[in-house]
Every structure is written in structure tokens, then in C-alpha cells.
Design a protein around this motif. Structure first.
Motif, PDB file in Angstrom:
ATOM      1  N   MET A  57       0.828  -1.203   0.000  1.00  0.00           N
ATOM      2  CA  MET A  57       0.000   0.000   0.000  1.00  0.00           C
ATOM      3  C   MET A  57       0.867   1.260   0.000  1.00  0.00           C
ATOM      4  SD  MET A  57      -2.912  -0.991   2.719  1.00  0.00           S
ATOM      5  CE  MET A  57      -4.213  -2.143   2.360  1.00  0.00           C
ATOM      6  N   LYS A  58       1.944   1.239   0.787  1.00  0.00           N
ATOM      7  CA  LYS A  58       2.838   2.391   0.839  1.00  0.00           C
ATOM      8  C   LYS A  58       3.525   2.602  -0.504  1.00  0.00           C
ATOM      9  CE  LYS A  58       3.716   1.803   5.727  1.00  0.00           C
ATOM     10  NZ  LYS A  58       4.696   1.395   6.733  1.00  0.00           N
ATOM     11  N   VAL A  59       3.951   1.514  -1.126  1.00  0.00           N
ATOM     12  CA  VAL A  59       4.586   1.608  -2.445  1.00  0.00           C
ATOM     13  C   VAL A  59       3.591   2.188  -3.444  1.00  0.00           C
ATOM     14  CG1 VAL A  59       5.514   0.248  -4.365  1.00  0.00           C
ATOM     15  CG2 VAL A  59       6.255  -0.229  -2.026  1.00  0.00           C
ATOM     16  N   SER A  60       2.348   1.722  -3.397  1.00  0.00           N
ATOM     17  CA  SER A  60       1.317   2.236  -4.306  1.00  0.00           C
ATOM     18  C   SER A  60       1.036   3.711  -4.036  1.00  0.00           C
ATOM     19  CB  SER A  60       0.024   1.433  -4.172  1.00  0.00           C
ATOM     20  OG  SER A  60       0.203   0.139  -4.663  1.00  0.00           O
ATOM     21  N   LEU A  61       0.976   4.094  -2.761  1.00  0.00           N
ATOM     22  CA  LEU A  61       0.755   5.499  -2.417  1.00  0.00           C
ATOM     23  C   LEU A  61       1.876   6.365  -2.979  1.00  0.00           C
ATOM     24  CD1 LEU A  61      -0.602   7.881  -1.002  1.00  0.00           C
ATOM     25  CD2 LEU A  61       0.567   7.184   1.109  1.00  0.00           C
ATOM     26  N   ILE A  62       3.112   5.948  -2.798  1.00  0.00           N
ATOM     27  CA  ILE A  62       4.246   6.717  -3.298  1.00  0.00           C
ATOM     28  C   ILE A  62       4.171   6.838  -4.818  1.00  0.00           C
ATOM     29  CG2 ILE A  62       6.767   6.733  -3.573  1.00  0.00           C
ATOM     30  CD1 ILE A  62       6.863   5.427  -0.720  1.00  0.00           C
ATOM     31  N   GLN A  63       3.828   5.740  -5.487  1.00  0.00           N
ATOM     32  CA  GLN A  63       3.712   5.792  -6.952  1.00  0.00           C
ATOM     33  C   GLN A  63       2.589   6.738  -7.371  1.00  0.00           C
ATOM     34  OE1 GLN A  63       5.857   4.515  -9.285  1.00  0.00           O
ATOM     35  NE2 GLN A  63       4.640   5.888 -10.551  1.00  0.00           N
ATOM     36  N   LEU A  64       1.462   6.707  -6.670  1.00  0.00           N
ATOM     37  CA  LEU A  64       0.357   7.612  -6.995  1.00  0.00           C
ATOM     38  C   LEU A  64       0.736   9.070  -6.733  1.00  0.00           C
ATOM     39  CD1 LEU A  64      -2.647   5.520  -5.658  1.00  0.00           C
ATOM     40  CD2 LEU A  64      -2.247   6.180  -8.035  1.00  0.00           C
ATOM     41  N   LEU A  65       1.486   9.317  -5.674  1.00  0.00           N
ATOM     42  CA  LEU A  65       1.963  10.674  -5.409  1.00  0.00           C
ATOM     43  C   LEU A  65       2.868  11.147  -6.539  1.00  0.00           C
ATOM     44  CD1 LEU A  65       2.725  10.375  -1.583  1.00  0.00           C
ATOM     45  CD2 LEU A  65       0.888  11.727  -2.627  1.00  0.00           C
ATOM     46  N   LYS A  66       3.722  10.252  -7.032  1.00  0.00           N
ATOM     47  CA  LYS A  66       4.586  10.607  -8.154  1.00  0.00           C
ATOM     48  C   LYS A  66       3.767  10.849  -9.420  1.00  0.00           C
ATOM     49  CE  LYS A  66       8.225   7.969  -8.642  1.00  0.00           C
ATOM     50  NZ  LYS A  66       9.073   6.758  -8.600  1.00  0.00           N
ATOM     51  N   ASP A  67       2.747  10.024  -9.647  1.00  0.00           N
ATOM     52  CA  ASP A  67       1.883  10.197 -10.820  1.00  0.00           C
ATOM     53  C   ASP A  67       1.141  11.532 -10.777  1.00  0.00           C
ATOM     54  OD1 ASP A  67       2.686   7.670 -11.615  1.00  0.00           O
ATOM     55  OD2 ASP A  67       0.802   6.690 -11.048  1.00  0.00           O
ATOM     56  N   HIS A  68       0.820  11.993  -9.576  1.00  0.00           N
ATOM     57  CA  HIS A  68       0.088  13.249  -9.397  1.00  0.00           C
ATOM     58  C   HIS A  68       1.020  14.438  -9.130  1.00  0.00           C
ATOM     59  CE1 HIS A  68      -3.175  10.346  -8.930  1.00  0.00           C
ATOM     60  NE2 HIS A  68      -3.999  11.340  -9.245  1.00  0.00           N
ATOM     61  N   ASP A  69       2.300  14.237  -9.337  1.00  0.00           N
ATOM     62  CA  ASP A  69       3.287  15.302  -9.137  1.00  0.00           C
ATOM     63  C   ASP A  69       3.443  16.101 -10.435  1.00  0.00           C
ATOM     64  OD1 ASP A  69       5.236  16.909  -8.034  1.00  0.00           O
ATOM     65  OD2 ASP A  69       6.831  15.405  -8.187  1.00  0.00           O
ATOM     66  N   VAL A  70       2.334  16.665 -10.868  1.00  0.00           N
ATOM     67  CA  VAL A  70       2.294  17.436 -12.119  1.00  0.00           C
ATOM     68  C   VAL A  70       1.494  18.710 -11.883  1.00  0.00           C
ATOM     69  CG1 VAL A  70       2.532  15.432 -13.639  1.00  0.00           C
ATOM     70  CG2 VAL A  70       0.257  16.143 -12.894  1.00  0.00           C
ATOM     71  N   PRO A  71       1.745  19.740 -12.694  1.00  0.00           N
ATOM     72  CA  PRO A  71       0.952  20.965 -12.547  1.00  0.00           C
ATOM     73  C   PRO A  71      -0.542  20.660 -12.658  1.00  0.00           C
ATOM     74  CG  PRO A  71       2.800  21.329 -14.031  1.00  0.00           C
ATOM     75  CD  PRO A  71       2.758  19.860 -13.735  1.00  0.00           C
TER      76      PRO A  71
END
Length: 194
Positions: A57-71
Motif C-alpha cells: 500500500m505504501k509503495v502504491s501510495l508513493i507511486q500515486l503521489l509521483k503520478d500526481h506530481d504534475v501541474p
């Protein structure tokens, strides 16, 4: 994929909940599903008040945070309301959970705090980062001197504990928050302008 396998191999030290969960034979994911099963009394899904997070879950959260790290989803140092709603929805769908936005935000804050603690510790004289074991590395004498000088539980917990998310979180947080003794939050400057 290689990063995910690294998380799986090294993350076991960081995510151990204690003897209770393993001795009963439940993984974090199974325990979470048990707490969010339909209640026999009212027939609805009981949301978990305290979210338990597995390594996956933590790995998925981090990946989702990276995916949403856009303007549009992230400003200089915060994700938008739409980003949090999307991240929460995707986590719930993937893991069959009933997390709310506040629980997901809290886990992100916990990860950020752990990242900062590890980063600050590595910056101390005599400390380093072991990339293979994904943990803070220092001789026993350096740890002893540090413990005598700064009795910080937040820092001392990393003596024998791996933090497999460090490199990925560095990509999210490096240069994103103020550092140093004179760092100030935005509310300081807003109140000062008044």
C-alpha cells in the motif's frame, strides 16, 4: 519493477507491526480487510478509524503521489484536493479498502516526516546511507555520541531499521520544502504582510 522488488526485500524491517500480527497469521492487508468487512449487525461497511498500511500500500501510495506530481495536481509543496480524491479512490479500488482522504494524507505526512528524519540523520557527521540495506549506517561509537548529544527518538529509531522508501521519496520532496534553522512556513509571511 526493480524498485518494487527492492521494497519487498528490504522493507520487512521497516514495516514489522510486531509479533501480534505475524503470530496470528494475518498480513496487514488481511487484517485491514477484516476490519472493513460488512458488519453483521447493520449490514454496512465499517470504515477503519485507524488505517493500517502494508508495504504494498505504501509503495502504491508513493507511486500515486509521483503520478500526481504534475501541474494542476501539485503546487510547490502540496497536492490539490482533486489529487487527494483521485489518489484515495485509486488506493481503495486497488486494495478493496475504505480509506478516507484524511487517512491517506496522514500516511503521506508520516512518510514525509520519516524521510526528513532519515535525511537529517544522514547529514550528521559520521553517518551515511547504505544503499544495499536501505538504512542509515554508522559505527556504534557514532550512534552512542549522537544519542548522548541528541536524545531524539525520531532519529534513534533508525539505528537498526531500514527505510526502503528513501530514494523514491527524495524524488518527491527534494527541494520542495524549506531547510535550515530559519525556515518559515507560508503563514509566517502572510501574517507578516498584514
Amino acid at each position: 519493477m526493480a524498485n518494487y522488488q527492492n521494497y519487498e526485500q528490504v522493507g520487512r524491517n521497516y514495516d514489522q507491526v510486531g509479533p501480534r500480527s505475524q503470530s496470528q497469521g494475518f498480513s496487514d492487508v488481511e487484517a485491514n480487510r477484516l476490519t472493513s468487512l460488512p458488519s453483521q449487525h447493520i449490514g454496512t461497511i465499517k470504515p477503519c478509524s485507524r488505517a493500517k498500511w502494508s508495504r504494498e500500500m505504501k509503495v502504491s501510495l508513493i507511486q500515486l503521489l509521483k503520478d500526481h506530481d504534475v501541474p494542476g495536481y501539485r503546487t510547490h509543496n502540496a497536492w490539490s484536493k482533486e489529487a487527494w480524491t483521485s489518489i484515495t479512490s485509486q488506493l481503495n479500488t486497488k486494495f478493496g479498502m475504505s480509506f478516507n482522504v484524511n487517512q491517506v494524507k496522514q500516511k503521506e505526512q508520516d512518510l514525509k516526516k520519516a524521510y526528513r528524519n532519515v535525511k537529517d540523520l544522514i547529514a550528521e557527521s559520521g553517518f551515511g546511507w547504505d544503499k544495499d540495506r536501505m538504512m542509515v549506517d554508522a559505527p556504534a561509537s557514532v550512534w552512542a555520541a549522537f544519542a548522548a548529544r541528541k536524545n531524539s527518538k525520531d532519529a534513534l529509531q533508525w539505528r537498526d531499521k531500514s527505510f526502503p522508501y528513501y530514494d523514491e521519496l527524495a524524488l518527491l520532496y527534494e527541494g520542495r520544502y524549506a531547510e535550515g534553522r530559519t525556515r518559515r512556513r507560508m503563514d509566517y509571511y502572510t501574517s507578516r504582510a498584514k
